[in-house]
Scaffold this active site. Structure first.
Site, PDB file in Angstrom:
ATOM      1  N   HIS A 113       0.877  -1.190   0.000  1.00 49.66           N
ATOM      2  CA  HIS A 113       0.000   0.000   0.000  1.00 49.66           C
ATOM      3  C   HIS A 113       0.908   1.232   0.000  1.00 49.66           C
ATOM      4  O   HIS A 113       1.741   1.381  -0.884  1.00 49.66           O
ATOM      5  CB  HIS A 113      -0.908  -0.127   1.232  1.00 49.66           C
ATOM      6  N   HIS A 148      -2.287  -2.319  -9.663  1.00 50.09           N
ATOM      7  CA  HIS A 148      -3.284  -1.728  -8.775  1.00 50.09           C
ATOM      8  C   HIS A 148      -4.531  -2.585  -8.788  1.00 50.09           C
ATOM      9  O   HIS A 148      -4.874  -3.149  -9.829  1.00 50.09           O
ATOM     10  CB  HIS A 148      -3.614  -0.299  -9.240  1.00 50.09           C
ATOM     11  N   ASP A 151       2.866   5.450  -6.633  1.00 47.20           N
ATOM     12  CA  ASP A 151       4.106   5.322  -5.868  1.00 47.20           C
ATOM     13  C   ASP A 151       5.350   5.172  -6.741  1.00 47.20           C
ATOM     14  O   ASP A 151       6.467   5.203  -6.227  1.00 47.20           O
ATOM     15  CB  ASP A 151       4.019   4.117  -4.916  1.00 47.20           C
TER      16      ASP A 151
HETATM   17  N1  CMC Z   1       4.936  -6.951 -10.051  1.00 46.84           N
HETATM   18  C1  CMC Z   1       4.829  -8.160 -10.636  1.00 46.84           C
HETATM   19  N2  CMC Z   1       3.660  -8.825 -10.780  1.00 46.84           N
HETATM   20  C2  CMC Z   1       2.567  -8.234 -10.314  1.00 46.84           C
HETATM   21  C3  CMC Z   1       2.589  -6.978  -9.695  1.00 46.84           C
HETATM   22  C4  CMC Z   1       3.831  -6.328  -9.575  1.00 46.84           C
HETATM   23  N3  CMC Z   1       3.914  -5.136  -9.011  1.00 46.84           N
HETATM   24  N4  CMC Z   1       1.340  -6.642  -9.317  1.00 46.84           N
HETATM   25  C5  CMC Z   1       0.549  -7.658  -9.678  1.00 46.84           C
HETATM   26  N5  CMC Z   1       1.284  -8.625 -10.283  1.00 46.84           N
HETATM   27  C6  CMC Z   1       0.784  -9.873 -10.884  1.00 46.84           C
HETATM   28  C7  CMC Z   1       0.430 -10.878  -9.796  1.00 46.84           C
HETATM   29  O1  CMC Z   1       1.520 -11.685  -9.466  1.00 46.84           O
HETATM   30  C8  CMC Z   1      -0.686 -11.630 -10.479  1.00 46.84           C
HETATM   31  O2  CMC Z   1      -0.122 -12.504 -11.404  1.00 46.84           O
HETATM   32  P1  CMC Z   1      -0.794 -13.959 -11.723  1.00 46.84           P
HETATM   33  O3  CMC Z   1      -2.085 -13.641 -12.389  1.00 46.84           O
HETATM   34  O4  CMC Z   1       0.201 -14.644 -12.592  1.00 46.84           O
HETATM   35  O5  CMC Z   1      -0.977 -14.624 -10.391  1.00 46.84           O
HETATM   36  C9  CMC Z   1      -1.432 -10.561 -11.281  1.00 46.84           C
HETATM   37  O6  CMC Z   1      -0.437  -9.555 -11.550  1.00 46.84           O
HETATM   38  C10 CMC Z   1      -2.585  -9.938 -10.544  1.00 46.84           C
HETATM   39  O7  CMC Z   1      -2.100  -9.364  -9.345  1.00 46.84           O
HETATM   40  P2  CMC Z   1      -2.796  -9.437  -7.941  1.00 46.84           P
HETATM   41  O8  CMC Z   1      -1.730  -9.618  -6.901  1.00 46.84           O
HETATM   42  O9  CMC Z   1      -3.923 -10.420  -7.955  1.00 46.84           O
HETATM   43  O10 CMC Z   1      -3.409  -7.999  -7.848  1.00 46.84           O
HETATM   44  P3  CMC Z   1      -3.995  -7.309  -6.557  1.00 46.84           P
HETATM   45  O11 CMC Z   1      -5.104  -6.450  -7.022  1.00 46.84           O
HETATM   46  O12 CMC Z   1      -4.286  -8.288  -5.495  1.00 46.84           O
HETATM   47  O13 CMC Z   1      -2.739  -6.422  -6.061  1.00 46.84           O
HETATM   48  C11 CMC Z   1      -1.246  -4.658  -5.704  1.00 46.84           C
HETATM   49  C12 CMC Z   1      -2.614  -5.065  -6.262  1.00 46.84           C
HETATM   50  C13 CMC Z   1      -1.144  -3.141  -5.757  1.00 46.84           C
HETATM   51  C14 CMC Z   1      -1.130  -5.097  -4.234  1.00 46.84           C
HETATM   52  C15 CMC Z   1      -0.141  -5.315  -6.566  1.00 46.84           C
HETATM   53  O14 CMC Z   1      -0.254  -4.895  -7.901  1.00 46.84           O
HETATM   54  C16 CMC Z   1       1.260  -5.028  -6.021  1.00 46.84           C
HETATM   55  O15 CMC Z   1       1.712  -5.746  -5.126  1.00 46.84           O
HETATM   56  N6  CMC Z   1       1.952  -3.980  -6.554  1.00 46.84           N
HETATM   57  C17 CMC Z   1       3.260  -3.622  -6.024  1.00 46.84           C
HETATM   58  C18 CMC Z   1       3.089  -2.800  -4.751  1.00 46.84           C
HETATM   59  C19 CMC Z   1       2.597  -1.413  -5.045  1.00 46.84           C
HETATM   60  O16 CMC Z   1       3.111  -0.731  -5.922  1.00 46.84           O
HETATM   61  N7  CMC Z   1       1.609  -0.973  -4.254  1.00 46.84           N
HETATM   62  C20 CMC Z   1       1.056   0.395  -4.364  1.00 46.84           C
HETATM   63  C21 CMC Z   1      -0.327   0.384  -4.883  1.00 46.84           C
HETATM   64  S1  CMC Z   1      -0.954   1.985  -5.360  1.00 46.84           S
HETATM   65  C22 CMC Z   1      -0.953   2.993  -3.968  1.00 46.84           C
HETATM   66  C23 CMC Z   1      -1.535   2.425  -2.735  1.00 46.84           C
HETATM   67  O17 CMC Z   1      -2.457   1.610  -2.726  1.00 46.84           O
HETATM   68  O18 CMC Z   1      -1.070   2.796  -1.668  1.00 46.84           O
END
Ligand code: CMC
Length: 436
Positions: free
Chosen positions: A275, A314, A370
């Protein structure tokens, strides 16, 4: 149950193939059904009834809100209907705060009053300096901030009276006002520098920069470009509807905890690297990558799931995060003053390559807020530990707007999800001497 404009019924018919029974449930505005309408679906009269299972709330609306609108597919973000691009270009953080908290843009006199109230609540009780002093020199700024905000609840016991709108508003003003002061204390503690008291004639961001960076009695004049850039960053971070920390704020607030305790919980959620802690994680990642030449290797590791590309992806945006586009433009203005952050080249190249790789394209992974914010913060002289704090200061406004809306919503009650129990059935206690 009404009809839509085409003479079609706004209902959903659910057929339970176990019993052959059909149920008609209403479709509400926004293509939602009430989860409680599922409860009537039973095999036997004595059954509990059907629930929906939604770990991480990926498809569950927890509220009807009129604060922030996001269209994740189109990359649209609006506060109270106003596009984020217009607010970032033409407004100020305190005007946006008023908009989010009150629902409408202020008149000049309303804004003057709000700015005055926030300005004159910036001081914190002197005892709080002892709290900061009790932390180790290398304590993380977010850990100190979460503790300090929780401690504020003990200084304002009247805040428990959450049914009184005037009491609520007083705490809202106090929190918006005191967050930069606490953040500056956390920074100065880390640096071993004496705390600087607020200067009431400075703007919200100039006062914050003064409390952070002033050395000795010498007058500190923040560069107007940096002062404005920080204000724009604050506008962009002010709210983002039902994210992890806003939900935490609402959940704690739904138990009628005072707003300081609820906000400390929301901050704890924000601290996580998935986050608001992502801005710090991005910078550490860029440093670790070290040079443009190492990007292909790094991205291979991401694709093998050995790494996560921080600042990408996201839950809601499946397009470019509109905040990231504005931050990218702001970065150019900041670098004209501070000089270019060499990590920018790595970030730009990383983005360019990632946006052309199937892995990222197939999963709709784009830079989020971010990805570029940390590069600006670093150029402005902030240590990485301050990055999530710089997110928490403006998001305080959003958390409080969400809290206020939740408390006034007659449909809200104490938050309490259901579970599907999958543990052992009933069994008898075994004395310790008889356990194998
Ligand atoms: N790098 C590599 N792979 C990713 C990433 C990433 N940053 N984000 C998602 N994926 C992949 C994930 O592994 C999954 O792949 P598969 O379908 O093969 O299993 C697919 O994309 C879908 O991802 P998810 O984890 O189901 O998506 P989510 O909605 O649960 O997670 C998230 C959203 C923001 C937690 C995630 O994208 C992430 O961890 N990003 C990196 C951390 C980040 O930048 N966070 C800030 C978010 S914006 C500001 C805020 O909220 O504070």
């Amino acid at each position: 149950m009404g009809e839509n404009g085409n003479g079609q019924k706004n209902t959903l018919t659910i057929r339970d193939n176990r019993t052959g029974r059909e149920y008609e449930v209403e479709i509400l505005e926004g293509d939602v059904i009430r989860a409680m309408d599922l409860r009537q679906i039973k095999v036997q009269e004595s059954d509990f009834g059907m629930m929906s299972y939604d770990p991480a709330f990926t498809n569950t609306a927890s509220t009807r809100s009129s604060i922030t609108y996001i269209d994740g597919g189109k990359g649209i973000l609006r506060y109270r209907g106003y596009p984020i691009e217009q607010l970032a270009e033409r407004s100020t953080h305190l005007e946006v705060a008023y908009l989010l908290l009150k629902g409408e843009l202020p008149t000049q006199s309303e804004l003057d009053q709000f700015v005055h109230d926030v300005t004159f609540h910036t001081y914190v009780h002197q005892n709080l300096t002892n709290l900061f002093k009790s932390f180790r020199y290398d304590a993380h700024a977010m850990g100190m901030m979460i503790s300090a905000v929780a401690a504020l609840s003990t200084f304002y016991p009247d805040a428990k009276n959450i049914d009184d709108p005037e009491v609520r508003w007083n705490q809202i003003v106090r929190l918006v006002a005191k967050m930069p002061t606490l953040a500056a204390y956390a920074y100065r503690h880390h640096r071993g520098l004496p705390y600087v008291y607020p200067e009431n004639e400075l703007s919200y961001t100039a006062n914050f920069l003064n409390m952070l960076f002033r050395i000795g009695a010498k007058e500190y004049k923040p560069n107007p470009v940096l002062e404005r850039a920080l204000d724009v960053l604050f506008i962009l971070h002010a709210d983002h509807e039902q994210n992890c920390s806003a939900t935490t704020m609402r959940v704690i607030g739904s138990a009628h905890a005072d707003p300081y305790s609820a906000l400390a919980g929301a901050m704890a959620a924000l601290y996580g690297p998935l986050h608001g802690g992502a801005n710090e994680a991005v910078l550490r990642m860029l440093k670790r990558i070290g040079s443009v030449d190492n990007i292909p290797d790094f991205l291979e590791r991401v694709k093998r799931k050995e790494e996560r590309l921080m600042g990408f992806g996201h839950r809601v945006y499946k397009a470019y995060d509109p905040r990231a586009s504005i931050i990218k433009r702001t970065a150019d203005e900041v670098f004209e003053v501070t000089g270019r952050n060499p990590l920018l080249d790595i970030a730009l190249e990383l983005e360019k390559i990632a946006l052309n790789e199937d892995y990222f394209v197939e999963r709709n992974l784009y830079p989020n807020v971010d990805f570029y914010s940390g590069i600006i913060y670093q150029a402005m002289g902030f240590p990485v530990e301050m990055f999530p704090v710089l997110f928490a200061i403006p998001r305080t406004v959003g958390w409080l707007a969400q809290w206020e809306e939740m408390l006034q919503d007659p449909e809200q009650k104490i938050a309490r999800p259901r579970q599907v129990y999958v543990g052992p059935g009933p069994r008898d206690y075994v004395p310790i001497s008889e356990r194998g």
